[in-house]
Design a protein around this motif. Sequence first.
Motif, mmCIF file in Angstrom:
data_model
loop_
_atom_site.group_PDB
_atom_site.id
_atom_site.type_symbol
_atom_site.label_atom_id
_atom_site.label_comp_id
_atom_site.label_asym_id
_atom_site.label_seq_id
_atom_site.Cartn_x
_atom_site.Cartn_y
_atom_site.Cartn_z
ATOM 1 N N HIS A 16 5.612 -13.270 -13.528
ATOM 2 C CA HIS A 16 5.315 -13.360 -12.104
ATOM 3 C C HIS A 16 4.823 -14.762 -11.760
ATOM 4 N N ALA A 17 4.999 -15.139 -10.514
ATOM 5 C CA ALA A 17 4.417 -16.377 -9.991
ATOM 6 C C ALA A 17 4.142 -16.174 -8.511
ATOM 7 N N GLU A 18 3.086 -16.837 -8.014
ATOM 8 C CA GLU A 18 2.679 -16.669 -6.615
ATOM 9 C C GLU A 18 2.254 -18.008 -6.020
ATOM 10 N N ASP A 19 2.209 -18.059 -4.705
ATOM 11 C CA ASP A 19 1.612 -19.179 -3.976
ATOM 12 C C ASP A 19 0.556 -18.608 -3.041
ATOM 13 N N ILE A 20 -0.689 -19.017 -3.221
ATOM 14 C CA ILE A 20 -1.802 -18.449 -2.450
ATOM 15 C C ILE A 20 -1.680 -18.785 -0.972
ATOM 16 N N ASP A 21 -1.360 -20.035 -0.643
ATOM 17 C CA ASP A 21 -1.269 -20.435 0.767
ATOM 18 C C ASP A 21 -0.084 -19.777 1.473
ATOM 19 N N GLY A 22 1.006 -19.638 0.752
ATOM 20 C CA GLY A 22 2.187 -19.009 1.346
ATOM 21 C C GLY A 22 2.098 -17.501 1.375
ATOM 22 N N VAL A 23 1.152 -16.934 0.624
ATOM 23 C CA VAL A 23 1.032 -15.482 0.445
ATOM 24 C C VAL A 23 2.416 -14.905 0.143
ATOM 25 N N THR A 24 2.995 -15.419 -0.932
ATOM 26 C CA THR A 24 4.333 -15.001 -1.344
ATOM 27 C C THR A 24 4.460 -15.205 -2.840
ATOM 28 N N LEU A 139 1.051 -5.944 -14.578
ATOM 29 C CA LEU A 139 0.222 -6.423 -13.478
ATOM 30 C C LEU A 139 0.722 -5.779 -12.198
ATOM 31 N N GLN A 140 -0.198 -5.254 -11.383
ATOM 32 C CA GLN A 140 0.207 -4.507 -10.205
ATOM 33 C C GLN A 140 -0.649 -4.890 -8.996
ATOM 34 N N GLY A 141 -0.107 -4.630 -7.808
ATOM 35 C CA GLY A 141 -0.834 -4.927 -6.576
ATOM 36 C C GLY A 141 -0.359 -6.225 -5.958
ATOM 37 N N ASN A 142 -1.308 -7.145 -5.676
ATOM 38 C CA ASN A 142 -0.980 -8.439 -5.075
ATOM 39 C C ASN A 142 -0.502 -9.390 -6.171
ATOM 40 N N VAL A 143 0.701 -9.148 -6.639
ATOM 41 C CA VAL A 143 1.263 -9.866 -7.778
ATOM 42 C C VAL A 143 2.732 -10.159 -7.508
ATOM 43 N N GLY A 144 3.202 -11.323 -7.915
ATOM 44 C CA GLY A 144 4.619 -11.635 -7.877
ATOM 45 C C GLY A 144 5.287 -11.344 -6.554
ATOM 46 N N ALA A 145 6.404 -10.637 -6.612
ATOM 47 C CA ALA A 145 7.183 -10.343 -5.406
ATOM 48 C C ALA A 145 6.423 -9.490 -4.410
ATOM 49 N N ASN A 158 -0.469 -5.786 13.612
ATOM 50 C CA ASN A 158 -1.825 -5.316 13.911
ATOM 51 C C ASN A 158 -2.059 -3.869 13.451
ATOM 52 N N ASN A 159 -1.003 -3.124 13.307
ATOM 53 C CA ASN A 159 -1.126 -1.713 12.908
ATOM 54 C C ASN A 159 -0.634 -1.454 11.482
ATOM 55 N N ALA A 160 -0.205 -2.516 10.798
ATOM 56 C CA ALA A 160 0.386 -2.373 9.467
ATOM 57 C C ALA A 160 -0.669 -2.456 8.370
ATOM 58 N N MET A 161 -0.248 -2.199 7.137
ATOM 59 C CA MET A 161 -1.141 -2.240 5.975
ATOM 60 C C MET A 161 -0.522 -3.091 4.868
ATOM 61 N N LYS A 162 -1.337 -3.407 3.880
ATOM 62 C CA LYS A 162 -0.873 -4.219 2.753
ATOM 63 C C LYS A 162 -0.028 -3.386 1.794
ATOM 64 N N GLY A 163 1.083 -3.957 1.357
ATOM 65 C CA GLY A 163 1.892 -3.394 0.293
ATOM 66 C C GLY A 163 1.662 -4.182 -0.980
ATOM 67 N N GLY A 164 2.542 -4.009 -1.960
ATOM 68 C CA GLY A 164 2.340 -4.737 -3.202
ATOM 69 C C GLY A 164 3.427 -4.458 -4.215
ATOM 70 N N LEU A 165 3.161 -4.902 -5.449
ATOM 71 C CA LEU A 165 4.065 -4.684 -6.567
ATOM 72 C C LEU A 165 3.520 -3.576 -7.447
ATOM 73 N N ASN A 307 -2.978 -0.163 -5.933
ATOM 74 C CA ASN A 307 -3.535 -1.301 -6.658
ATOM 75 C C ASN A 307 -3.609 -2.583 -5.840
ATOM 76 N N CYS A 308 -3.092 -2.577 -4.619
ATOM 77 C CA CYS A 308 -3.089 -3.816 -3.839
ATOM 78 C C CYS A 308 -4.457 -4.077 -3.206
ATOM 79 N N GLU A 309 -4.651 -5.330 -2.794
ATOM 80 C CA GLU A 309 -5.883 -5.770 -2.149
ATOM 81 C C GLU A 309 -5.582 -6.212 -0.723
ATOM 82 N N SER A 310 -6.570 -6.094 0.160
ATOM 83 C CA SER A 310 -6.407 -6.571 1.534
ATOM 84 C C SER A 310 -6.142 -8.077 1.527
ATOM 85 N N ALA A 311 -5.304 -8.530 2.462
ATOM 86 C CA ALA A 311 -4.981 -9.959 2.524
ATOM 87 C C ALA A 311 -4.494 -10.327 3.916
ATOM 88 N N ASP A 312 -4.935 -11.473 4.395
ATOM 89 C CA ASP A 312 -4.436 -12.066 5.643
ATOM 90 C C ASP A 312 -4.475 -11.086 6.818
#
Length: 326
Positions: A16-24, A139-145, A158-165, A307-312
């Motif tokens: 996996h690889a991520e970019d914190i600023d891009g949230v991707t 690794l699961q949650g706010n990871v990779g894709a 405004n009404n959506a929720m966080k998804g994850g891997l 397993n995901c965490e709140s973000a943005d």
Amino acid sequence: MIDIQFVDISGIKIGHAEDIDGVTGCTVVLCEEGASGGVAVRGGAPGTRETDLLNPMEMVQYIHGVILSGGSAFGLDAAGGVMDYLEGKGIGFDVGVTKVPIVCGAVIFDLAIGNHKIRPDKTMGYKACINSETTTLDLQGNVGAGYGATVGKILGPNNAMKGGLGSAAFQVGDLQVGAIVAVNALGDIIDPENNIIIAGALNEEKSKFLNTEELMLKEYDKKINRFSGNTTIGIIATNAKLTKGEANKVASMAHNGFGRTIRPAHTMFDGDTIFTMATNKVQGDVNVVGFLATRAMEQAIINAIKNCESADGYISYKDLAQMQGK
């Protein structure tokens, strides 16, 4: 049948690889020895790479990697890094002057979260491959894709929720079957054990789920563009010996996991896609592989959400449950 880690499936590596600023981010599954590949595209807005060659009638028999990526169509560039990594190791389809790695891929739309100018690219794809060399745990949650994935977007962010891997895998005797998935659906996520929504479109007070299908029914006679950045994409990996035709069938069956956990699934605004990678190590009945793939996929989707965490500004399953005192 026992639970195992996805990363422990014989013949594969995952990074996996991520970019914190891009949230991707992006997630790669590699099979350096070559895997029988299959694919099933069920959503109406897919972003994919090298899916045509997975048709059993086409010449190439084995693939060497599949990459799942954020960044919408821009994120398809990450596959170039996977090709560089594999070519550097002498892995690919031999064309005489070099070996051409066969790398398939699919993307989710996550440009609406984080900095939309930062997307997975060739460098990030290569980094994910490097990371696969040392990945020994799922690794699961706010990871990779899944780093920028969100769900329940029928009424917008405004009404959506966080998804994850998420991932899940099973073993029966010598047979191993697993799923990994980036959950970024338009619809709600349902726990199939009790048929209850665990993530999706929320009311303004974040106190209850609105039920995406019911919202859509109220506007059945209106042709509305609901594009707000969706798509759930995943990979089934197995050590079973499968033909390309059988690998395609397994990918098709695994979409039942989407149907059991995402409502609605496969809309015109989702690019829902599942790949199969079979490393051809042990005998396995394609029907058994298919229903295990379905079970693994539905569990992987639930694991992604839990397993995901709140973000943005997008609240997670865990934080919502805490806020509601559950």
